[in-house]
Design a protein around this motif. Sequence first.
Motif, PDB file in Angstrom:
ATOM      1  N   ALA A  32      64.024  12.520  41.889  1.00 52.50           N
ATOM      2  CA  ALA A  32      62.670  12.098  42.247  1.00 52.50           C
ATOM      3  C   ALA A  32      62.658  10.974  43.277  1.00 52.50           C
ATOM      4  N   GLN A  33      63.795  10.325  43.472  1.00 54.48           N
ATOM      5  CA  GLN A  33      63.886   9.234  44.449  1.00 54.48           C
ATOM      6  C   GLN A  33      64.368   9.714  45.823  1.00 54.48           C
ATOM      7  N   GLN A  34      64.715  10.978  45.944  1.00 56.37           N
ATOM      8  CA  GLN A  34      65.260  11.506  47.189  1.00 56.37           C
ATOM      9  C   GLN A  34      64.174  11.663  48.249  1.00 56.37           C
ATOM     10  N   PRO A  35      64.542  11.510  49.530  1.00 54.31           N
ATOM     11  CA  PRO A  35      63.568  11.717  50.609  1.00 54.31           C
ATOM     12  C   PRO A  35      63.000  13.134  50.569  1.00 54.31           C
ATOM     13  N   GLY A  36      61.716  13.236  50.793  1.00 60.28           N
ATOM     14  CA  GLY A  36      61.059  14.538  50.832  1.00 60.28           C
ATOM     15  C   GLY A  36      60.840  15.168  49.472  1.00 60.28           C
ATOM     16  N   PHE A  37      61.026  14.399  48.385  1.00 56.87           N
ATOM     17  CA  PHE A  37      60.859  14.952  47.035  1.00 56.87           C
ATOM     18  C   PHE A  37      59.459  15.514  46.861  1.00 56.87           C
ATOM     19  N   SER A  38      59.390  16.685  46.252  1.00 53.77           N
ATOM     20  CA  SER A  38      58.111  17.311  45.948  1.00 53.77           C
ATOM     21  C   SER A  38      58.220  18.015  44.600  1.00 53.77           C
ATOM     22  N   LEU A  39      57.172  17.903  43.796  1.00 52.49           N
ATOM     23  CA  LEU A  39      57.111  18.509  42.469  1.00 52.49           C
ATOM     24  C   LEU A  39      55.768  19.194  42.317  1.00 52.49           C
ATOM     25  N   VAL A  40      55.790  20.429  41.830  1.00 52.46           N
ATOM     26  CA  VAL A  40      54.564  21.142  41.479  1.00 52.46           C
ATOM     27  C   VAL A  40      54.698  21.585  40.027  1.00 52.46           C
ATOM     28  N   THR A  41      53.579  21.604  39.327  1.00 54.91           N
ATOM     29  CA  THR A  41      53.612  21.952  37.911  1.00 54.91           C
ATOM     30  C   THR A  41      52.509  22.935  37.563  1.00 54.91           C
ATOM     31  N   ALA A  52      58.451  23.244  39.422  1.00 51.78           N
ATOM     32  CA  ALA A  52      59.443  23.476  40.468  1.00 51.78           C
ATOM     33  C   ALA A  52      59.498  22.219  41.314  1.00 51.78           C
ATOM     34  N   TYR A  53      60.710  21.854  41.713  1.00 48.95           N
ATOM     35  CA  TYR A  53      60.823  20.669  42.548  1.00 48.95           C
ATOM     36  C   TYR A  53      62.058  20.744  43.419  1.00 48.95           C
ATOM     37  N   GLY A  54      62.048  19.877  44.426  1.00 52.21           N
ATOM     38  CA  GLY A  54      63.188  19.766  45.324  1.00 52.21           C
ATOM     39  C   GLY A  54      62.987  18.602  46.264  1.00 52.21           C
ATOM     40  N   TRP A  55      63.895  18.503  47.231  1.00 51.76           N
ATOM     41  CA  TRP A  55      63.845  17.431  48.215  1.00 51.76           C
ATOM     42  C   TRP A  55      64.496  17.894  49.504  1.00 51.76           C
ATOM     43  N   THR A  56      64.312  17.089  50.528  1.00 51.80           N
ATOM     44  CA  THR A  56      64.845  17.437  51.842  1.00 51.80           C
ATOM     45  C   THR A  56      66.359  17.293  51.866  1.00 51.80           C
ATOM     46  N   MET A  57      67.013  18.337  52.339  1.00 47.30           N
ATOM     47  CA  MET A  57      68.447  18.316  52.609  1.00 47.30           C
ATOM     48  C   MET A  57      68.560  18.251  54.136  1.00 47.30           C
TER      49      MET A  57
END
Length: 150
Positions: A32-41, A52-57
């Motif tokens: 949750a601290q990663q750049p570009g983190f996004s979470l949808v519920t 579902a969630y993820g972040w920028t790689m």
Amino acid sequence: MVRLYALVYAEPPYREGPEQVKHFRTRFTDDAQQPGFSLVTAEDDERLVGAAYGWTMPAGSWWPGADDTDIAAVDKFAVLEWLVDPHYRSKGIGGRLFRQLLQDRPEPLATLAADPRSPARAIYARAGWRQAGTLTLAWGTPMDLLVIET
């Protein structure tokens, strides 16, 4: 979130137990601290039934332990988890979560690691995700690395 993770990953082929769930709790906080983190519920009567969630790689990075690929050269959105309560599957929740998660992302591609033994792997293929490599984990089954245009 931890309850949902434990419920989903207790199923075959994962069969994760308390130790893996504990690791997820820590990893989720870090993710949750990663750049570009996004979470949808998704909720039903205030009960979390999907997430579902993820972040920028960023460009120049790829999954540690994975095959080399040209995809590493571009920014990607790494989907870390896609969870749907087993009692709520086949209701369109998973697809809705993915659409919301990837909608309007600035990265041209999204990527995820999928266990080739899981039912989710076939769902990804039907949704247009294509294999871009393999990730070898010291503690488990080699994972398929998938990508899709956002």
